[in-house]
Design a protein around this motif. Structure first.
Motif, PDB file in Angstrom:
ATOM      1  N   ARG A 144       0.857  -1.187   0.000  1.00 26.20           N
ATOM      2  CA  ARG A 144       0.000   0.000   0.000  1.00 26.20           C
ATOM      3  C   ARG A 144       0.894   1.238   0.000  1.00 26.20           C
ATOM      4  O   ARG A 144       1.962   1.254   0.604  1.00 26.20           O
ATOM      5  CB  ARG A 144      -0.924   0.004   1.220  1.00 26.20           C
ATOM      6  N   VAL A 145       0.452   2.264  -0.705  1.00 28.46           N
ATOM      7  CA  VAL A 145       1.277   3.464  -0.866  1.00 28.46           C
ATOM      8  C   VAL A 145       0.869   4.506   0.174  1.00 28.46           C
ATOM      9  O   VAL A 145      -0.315   4.798   0.343  1.00 28.46           O
ATOM     10  CB  VAL A 145       1.120   4.048  -2.289  1.00 28.46           C
ATOM     11  N   SER A 146       1.886   5.068   0.853  1.00 30.27           N
ATOM     12  CA  SER A 146       1.614   6.138   1.810  1.00 30.27           C
ATOM     13  C   SER A 146       2.404   7.365   1.371  1.00 30.27           C
ATOM     14  O   SER A 146       3.616   7.281   1.136  1.00 30.27           O
ATOM     15  CB  SER A 146       2.039   5.682   3.214  1.00 30.27           C
ATOM     16  N   PHE A 147       1.715   8.506   1.254  1.00 34.49           N
ATOM     17  CA  PHE A 147       2.403   9.731   0.832  1.00 34.49           C
ATOM     18  C   PHE A 147       3.415  10.174   1.906  1.00 34.49           C
ATOM     19  O   PHE A 147       4.475  10.703   1.586  1.00 34.49           O
ATOM     20  CB  PHE A 147       1.392  10.845   0.529  1.00 34.49           C
ATOM     21  N   ASP A 148       3.086   9.922   3.168  1.00 39.04           N
ATOM     22  CA  ASP A 148       4.030  10.268   4.239  1.00 39.04           C
ATOM     23  C   ASP A 148       5.310   9.444   4.106  1.00 39.04           C
ATOM     24  O   ASP A 148       6.417   9.962   4.235  1.00 39.04           O
ATOM     25  CB  ASP A 148       3.394  10.026   5.619  1.00 39.04           C
ATOM     26  N   ALA A 149       5.129   8.145   3.824  1.00 37.75           N
ATOM     27  CA  ALA A 149       6.298   7.261   3.671  1.00 37.75           C
ATOM     28  C   ALA A 149       7.147   7.704   2.470  1.00 37.75           C
ATOM     29  O   ALA A 149       8.380   7.655   2.511  1.00 37.75           O
ATOM     30  CB  ALA A 149       5.844   5.815   3.502  1.00 37.75           C
ATOM     31  N   LEU A 150       6.464   8.150   1.399  1.00 42.76           N
ATOM     32  CA  LEU A 150       7.196   8.618   0.214  1.00 42.76           C
ATOM     33  C   LEU A 150       8.017   9.868   0.553  1.00 42.76           C
ATOM     34  O   LEU A 150       9.180   9.993   0.150  1.00 42.76           O
ATOM     35  CB  LEU A 150       6.218   8.951  -0.922  1.00 42.76           C
ATOM     36  N   ARG A 151       7.400  10.787   1.306  1.00 45.43           N
ATOM     37  CA  ARG A 151       8.129  12.012   1.691  1.00 45.43           C
ATOM     38  C   ARG A 151       9.324  11.660   2.589  1.00 45.43           C
ATOM     39  O   ARG A 151      10.391  12.258   2.464  1.00 45.43           O
ATOM     40  CB  ARG A 151       7.182  13.007   2.380  1.00 45.43           C
ATOM     41  N   ARG A 171      13.308  12.490   1.945  1.00 46.90           N
ATOM     42  CA  ARG A 171      13.437  13.642   2.850  1.00 46.90           C
ATOM     43  C   ARG A 171      14.641  14.520   2.531  1.00 46.90           C
ATOM     44  O   ARG A 171      14.654  15.705   2.830  1.00 46.90           O
ATOM     45  CB  ARG A 171      13.442  13.186   4.311  1.00 46.90           C
ATOM     46  N   GLU A 172      15.676  13.955   1.875  1.00 45.90           N
ATOM     47  CA  GLU A 172      16.861  14.756   1.535  1.00 45.90           C
ATOM     48  C   GLU A 172      16.604  15.660   0.326  1.00 45.90           C
ATOM     49  O   GLU A 172      17.404  16.527   0.013  1.00 45.90           O
ATOM     50  CB  GLU A 172      18.053  13.821   1.190  1.00 45.90           C
ATOM     51  N   ILE A 180       5.520  15.303  -4.482  1.00 46.91           N
ATOM     52  CA  ILE A 180       4.629  14.320  -3.841  1.00 46.91           C
ATOM     53  C   ILE A 180       3.446  15.042  -3.188  1.00 46.91           C
ATOM     54  O   ILE A 180       2.291  14.618  -3.307  1.00 46.91           O
ATOM     55  CB  ILE A 180       5.428  13.459  -2.824  1.00 46.91           C
ATOM     56  N   THR A 181       3.736  16.179  -2.544  1.00 50.80           N
ATOM     57  CA  THR A 181       2.664  16.960  -1.901  1.00 50.80           C
ATOM     58  C   THR A 181       1.703  17.518  -2.960  1.00 50.80           C
ATOM     59  O   THR A 181       0.480  17.510  -2.769  1.00 50.80           O
ATOM     60  CB  THR A 181       3.271  18.103  -1.051  1.00 50.80           C
TER      61      THR A 181
END
Length: 608
Positions: A418-425, A429-430, A438-439
């Motif tokens: 499952r895809v999480s936008f928070d996990a992608l960010r 993060r760098e 993504i946002t």
């Protein structure tokens, strides 16, 4: 049958080369049948020495049946066959090949898909690509073009060369032949083995080729080798009806026949027994605008007939309803519609009309199966976006569109099913610029969730940059962006009036079921008006013919940029016009998908 002087001259031709230019409806099949019989009865040629070759199995079977009916015999030693059938027979005898050596269509597409995935993953997902690359492989083989001199029209040259070489290697490994190899290996066999070539020359001393305008370089070279040195080669065709360039057909082979055979006699079958005088003269005005052709004067003993009608409609729906009303009026009078054909340039254009026929219960038969618009990868993309907007977070759905347009999201950033936008960010993060992308995607999906399907597709196209992605993709695929944008227009049009995603998907589901039902019904019984592409009605005739969407971009088709391509489109339109015996109606629209559309330049050439 009473034969006209040109027909008699062609039928009575015994030896040496002859080219018969056969205009539409000029009785060319009868000429081939009767000339074959004449060779046997008057020329005392053994039937087993005659080869009659054409392009399709159906045409070869029909030719044989007509010959047996004409001669009153139950069987004959004359060989009637297709190029592939005859050349495969020659290879079979030389190499002991069997059915196990023939590559099936399924296996062919399986190999091509595997290679497309290997060399260009994005292309492999697109249904049309495999068909187009298969056609191009066929053209390269059929015209004996060396790979380094071939520039692909469907993908980057390097990708095409890798797929082509990979495909040839796979076939060798599996000891399989595809259709084109039957010709290629036959050509190579004749070049290498003079003894085998001579044996077949002794066997086929008289060769008749039907539909010669559809021949490709390889077929022609083999026929020339077989016919030499006596050159009893009798070719029949019409350069004005050469419409299969995409399959490798080269009309210039026919145009240069007299240079290859300076002693060849030429006969023009110039009497059209099919069309009314008005239809024929209108069609001739159009084809006369082509430059690369044999100039011909055609006539008909038929009555003047109705004037060819040209009608303007505001939009396609109005055009379809105009046709529906005319056909319903005929049904109400108790008339049958089997004598009528409605022709389009491409299969996809028939969708709206088929929908109107289903709605108003007009019986019809499709010449080819109608492709399901909603199976197209563009539709899959639209639905994937809408499902994401509705909360679907499955990896499969996200992968479908995460880089359409390119957001530079790597597959290995998706660590879960499952895809999480928070996990992608977190993963990026760098990289602030990636987090912004993504946002932005997340914000776009939130907006999309508030829109109805029609507005949603529009938002994906314009605000989310999907159209920009399509333009880039079209350039990579070497196609015009309008081709993809038009499919997207059709998909968006189908969403009109649907207030929810479920309602739109239910409509798609029902449309798919109706298509399946239609295909089943037509297997059992064909009835009503014929709906077809221009390509598929070649060789057929109807009392009444409508050609729809005679607009720039449809006829001539938007892909036709070069003059040669426009000439082929004009030939295709001429083929469509000359299917009509009594009534011909040409229709065009002023607008489609909220855009202005121009009438076709060919309409001006009709002089109407």
């Amino acid at each position: 049958m009473n034969r006209n002087p040109s027909q008699k001259r062609a039928i009575a031709h015994l030896s040496g080369p002859m080219m018969v230019l056969a205009g539409p409806g000029s009785g060319k099949t009868s000429v081939i049948v009767e000339r074959t019989a004449y060779l046997i009865t008057q020329g005392k040629i053994p039937a087993s020495s005659i080869l009659v070759v054409t392009f399709s199995k159906a045409a070869a079977v029909e030719m044989k049946e007509r010959f047996l009916k004409f001669t009153g015999e139950a069987r004959s030693a004359v060989t009637f066959g297709t190029f592939h059938g005859v050349f495969y027979g020659i290879l079979k005898q030389a190499y002991g090949l069997g059915a196990a050596n023939i590559l099936s269509e399924e296996e062919k597409y399986e190999i091509l898909k595997e290679l497309a995935l290997l060399y260009s993953e994005e292309l492999a997902q697109e249904g049309d690509f495999l068909d187009e690359v298969a056609k191009e492989i066929s053209v390269v083989k059929g015209n004996r073009i060396s790979l380094e001199h071939y520039y692909s029209t469907c993908c980057p040259d390097e990708v095409f060369r890798q797929i082509y070489s990979g495909y040839r290697n796979k076939l060798k490994e599996r000891r399989k032949l595809d259709f084109d190899d039957m010709l290629l290996y036959c050509y190579e066999l004749f070049q290498a083995r003079a003894d085998i070539l001579n044996a077949w020359r002794q066997k086929f001393r008289y060769i008749l080729v039907d539909e010669f305008q559809d021949i490709n370089r390889l077929q022609y070279d083999i026929v020339r080798m077989l016919a030499a040195p006596a050159d009893n080669l009798f070719i029949v065709g019409d350069d004005d009806q050469s419409i299969y360039h995409f399959r490798g057909a080269r009309p210039e082979i026919m145009l240069n026949f007299s240079k290859d055979y300076p002693k060849a006699e030429t006969v023009l079958l110039d009497v059209n027994y099919r069309c009314s005088s008005n239809i024929l003269s209108t069609a001739v005005k159009v084809i006369d605008c082509n430059r690369k052709r044999f100039k011909k004067k055609l006539s008909t003993p038929n009555a003047q007939g109705d004037m060819v009608r040209c009608q303007e409609f505001d939009n396609p729906r109005e055009e379809y309803m105009g046709v529906v009303q005319e056909l319903k009026a005929r049904l109400d009078k108790g008339e049958k519609l089997e004598d009528t054909a409605i022709l389009f340039r491409t299969n996809q254009e028939a969708e709206g009309l088929v929908g109107a026929f289903m709605e108003y219960q007009v019986p019809f038969t499709m010449k080819e199966q109608l492709p399901n618009l909603f199976r197209h990868w563009l539709c899959r993309n639209m639905l994937a976006y809408m499902h994401l907007a509705a909360g679907d977070r499955s990896r499969k759905t996200f992968l479908e569109v995460m880089n359409r347009p390119n957001r530079y999201i790597a597959r290995d950033s998706l660590t879960d099913s499952r895809v999480s936008f928070d996990a992608l960010r977190e993963f990026y993060r760098e990289k602030d610029w990636m987090c912004d992308r993504i946002t932005t995607l997340e914000t776009h999906l939130r907006i999309l969730s508030t829109l109805n399907p029609f507005a949603g597709v529009n938002f994906i196209r314009k605000a989310m940059g999907y159209e920009d992605y399509l333009r880039e993709y079209a350039s990579y695929r070497k196609i015009k962006p309008e081709e993809l944008l038009e499919i997207l227009d059709r998909i968006q049009e189908s969403a009109k009036g649907k207030s929810t995603l479920k309602e739109w998907e239910d409509y798609m589901e029902e449309y798919g079921s109706r298509l399946k039902e239609l295909a089943k019904k037509q297997e059992k019984r064909r009835e009503g008006v014929v709906v077809s592409t221009l390509h598929a009605v070649k060789g057929l005739e109807y009392d009444k013919v409508y050609i729809l969407n005679v607009n720039e971009g449809s006829i001539p088709y938007k892909k036709a940029m070069l003059e040669e391509a426009v000439e082929e489109e004009r030939r295709l339109f001429y083929v469509g016009m000359t299917r009509a015996k009594k009534v011909l109606k040409l229709c065009y629209v002023r607008r489609q998908f909220e855009k202005e559309r121009e009438p076709s330049r060919f309409l001006e050439e009709t002089g109407l």
